[in-house]
Structures are given as structure tokens and as C-alpha cells.
Design a protein around this motif. Structure first.
Motif, PDB file in Angstrom:
ATOM      1  N   ASN A  88       0.819  -1.217   0.000  1.00  0.00           N
ATOM      2  CA  ASN A  88       0.000   0.000   0.000  1.00  0.00           C
ATOM      3  C   ASN A  88       0.851   1.264   0.000  1.00  0.00           C
ATOM      4  OD1 ASN A  88      -2.483  -1.384   0.018  1.00  0.00           O
ATOM      5  ND2 ASN A  88      -2.388  -1.655   2.227  1.00  0.00           N
ATOM      6  N   ALA A 126       2.539   2.039  -3.432  1.00  0.00           N
ATOM      7  CA  ALA A 126       1.571   2.414  -4.469  1.00  0.00           C
ATOM      8  C   ALA A 126       1.532   3.922  -4.652  1.00  0.00           C
ATOM      9  CB  ALA A 126       0.183   1.893  -4.111  1.00  0.00           C
ATOM     10  N   HIS A 127       1.905   4.670  -3.593  1.00  0.00           N
ATOM     11  CA  HIS A 127       1.805   6.133  -3.650  1.00  0.00           C
ATOM     12  C   HIS A 127       3.055   6.867  -3.162  1.00  0.00           C
ATOM     13  CE1 HIS A 127      -2.484   5.716  -4.492  1.00  0.00           C
ATOM     14  NE2 HIS A 127      -2.515   4.786  -3.551  1.00  0.00           N
ATOM     15  N   SER A 167      -2.611   2.699  -9.698  1.00  0.00           N
ATOM     16  CA  SER A 167      -1.836   3.504  -8.752  1.00  0.00           C
ATOM     17  C   SER A 167      -0.659   4.189  -9.460  1.00  0.00           C
ATOM     18  CB  SER A 167      -1.311   2.631  -7.614  1.00  0.00           C
ATOM     19  OG  SER A 167      -0.345   1.703  -8.098  1.00  0.00           O
ATOM     20  N   GLN A 199      -0.928  -5.304 -13.206  1.00  0.00           N
ATOM     21  CA  GLN A 199      -1.904  -4.580 -12.392  1.00  0.00           C
ATOM     22  C   GLN A 199      -2.880  -5.574 -11.755  1.00  0.00           C
ATOM     23  OE1 GLN A 199      -3.145  -0.572 -13.539  1.00  0.00           O
ATOM     24  NE2 GLN A 199      -2.509  -1.063 -15.636  1.00  0.00           N
ATOM     25  N   THR A 205      -9.108   3.064  -4.929  1.00  0.00           N
ATOM     26  CA  THR A 205      -8.174   2.551  -3.933  1.00  0.00           C
ATOM     27  C   THR A 205      -8.903   1.581  -3.013  1.00  0.00           C
ATOM     28  OG1 THR A 205      -8.612   4.399  -2.435  1.00  0.00           O
ATOM     29  CG2 THR A 205      -6.798   4.661  -4.014  1.00  0.00           C
TER      30      THR A 205
END
Length: 252
Positions: free
Chosen positions: A117, A120-121, A148, A163, A176
């Protein structure tokens, strides 16, 4: 004909603590994300799972994580770049050695839990993971949260990107995952989940937690091996897709 990969997180039992039913899941999925000992799994159990995957012809990936056995890898960590890169290299290398003995090959990397998680960002930690993979073997694919920012970062670095969508997790309208701390984050209705994944494959959308539709482009679907009723849910998803003419095949 449409096709999709079905994956699950396996090899997560630790000592006397049993997590999931690897043997049953390996009869259903096409790819296995195998724990590397940082969030779960012990060497003997991981080796056993790899041997079973090889016997079933299931593709194998390294399920790398933060060093967090107590928290099952689901606690966020601000790990220094040098440490994170080395941790990922260490985990991939360990699984590669075990896989070689088991008669199979590590074909991809899928980060676990909080690491998944976060990268992803978070571009800094994402870059660390990408650099670690490239240092070991740039041909390894990277499984990422569909849609993402990590998709572009990994592709720009030359990695093959897979993905991923989650069968048993709720989505926000933004595409998300709903936090596990919130009610309704984990889905348990096998039939509803199976129909939801068929719609994903056919239309590229999933129903968000507020009832709206959000677009999700996925190459693989994950069913968590540690969820209650995981085997029945995975089988329901596979059966629903197969009956609709969708081919189940590994991406790697």
C-alpha cells in the motif's frame, strides 16, 4: 477469449501457527505469492509450499514485506532506503534459493500488506523496491495496485508491470482499497464476490463501497489466503469465470 490470472498469498504458516490452506489454494490459483519470512512463513513451510506449487504447475512470486512478524506486515514503517533495498534483495534471494531446490523459479515480485500500500503512492519507497528488484533480476515482473502511481514509476524504470485487483476487498470511488480499519473493507459473500470479478473482467469496473462504479484495469485477481472461507471464495471466483468462458492462466 478474455483471460485473467488468479493469485493468492501463500506460505504464511509459521512454526506451530497455521495460516490458510496452501494445498487447496494451489489447486485453484494460477500464481502463488509466497512469503519470504519477513511478515510470515518459516523456511521449511515455505519450501513445502514451493514444492507443492511446482507440482501443480502454479507460477511463483516473492511476497516481500516489511520486517514485521508481530504485525503480519500490516504496519506502516518508515524504513531507510538502504535498509529497504537490502531487505527486498534479501527476501527475493532467499526465495530464489528455496525455489531452485523445489524445482521451480521465482518469476515476479508482489509486495505484501503495508509495503504494498505504501509504495503504491510513496515514490521514495517505491523507487527503493524497484531498484532492489532490478539489482537482483530486471526480468522479474512487479505486481502493483491497479491504477496507482506505481504503475508508471515501475514501467519508467523498465519493469514489467502486472496490475492487480482484489476479489475480497472493498474499493473507494477513487479506485483505492478501503482501509481494513473500516467496516465493510473485507468482503465475505462468495457469490457476490464471484459476480463482481466477472464484471471486472468483462467491463473493467467494480462497484465501490458507496455503490458507484470505479474503473479498474487488472491483469490479475487476488484472493487472500488468510481470509475466512478463502478456499471456497477462490473456488467460487474461478468457477464463475470459467463458466463464463474466461481463461484462467498465469501472467508470468
Amino acid at each position: 477469449m478474455p483471460h485473467i490470472d488468479l493469485n493468492s498469498d501463500l506460505g504464511e504458516s509459521l512454526g506451530a501457527w497455521t495460516m490458510g490452506d496452501d494445498a487447496a489454494m494451489l489447486d485453484i490459483v494460477t500464481s502463488a505469492n509466497v512469503a519470504c519470512g519477513f511478515h510470515a512463513g518459516d523456511a521449511a513451510g515455505i519450501l513445502s509450499t514451493l514444492k507443492a506449487a511446482a507440482a501443480q504447475g502454479v507460477r511463483v512470486g516473492a511476497h516481500v514485506a516489511y520486517p514485521d512478524l508481530a504485525g503480519f506486515g500490516r504496519r506502516s514503517m518508515d524504513v531507510a532506503s538502504a535498509d529497504l533495498r537490502a531487505d527486498v534483495i534479501y527476501q527475493i534471494g532467499a526465495l530464489q534459493a528455496l525455489a531452485r531446490v523445489a524445482g521451480t523459479t521465482v518469476r515476479y515480485v508482489k509486495p505484501h500488506g503495508a509495503l504494498y500500500n505504501t509504495i503504491a503512492h510513496d515514490q521514495r519507497q517505491a523507487t527503493d523496491v524497484i531498484e532492489a528488484i532490478r539489482a537482483v533480476d530486471a526480468s522479474l515482473a512487479l505486481v502493483v495496485l491497479a491504477g496507482s502511481p506505481l504503475v508508471a514509476w515501475a514501467r519508467d524504470a523498465g519493469l514489467t508491470v502486472i496490475q492487480e485487483a482484489f476479489a475480497d476487498r472493498a474499493y473507494t470511488p477513487q479506485g483505492t482499497l478501503v482501509s481494513r480499519r473500516e467496516a465493510g473493507a473485507v468482503l465475505h459473500d462468495e457469490r457476490a464476490v464471484a459476480q463482481r470479478m466477472l464484471r471486472l473482467v468483462r467491463e473493467g469496473v467494480v462497484e465501490a463501497i458507496d455503490g458507484s462504479l470505479t474503473r479498474v484495469q487488472a491483469d490479475s485477481i487476488c484472493v487472500h489466503g488468510d481470509s475466512p472461507g478463502a478456499v471456497a471464495m477462490a473456488r467460487a471466483v474461478r468457477d464463475e469465470l470459467a463458466q463464463a468462458g474466461v481463461t484462467l492462466q498465469p501472467f508470468a
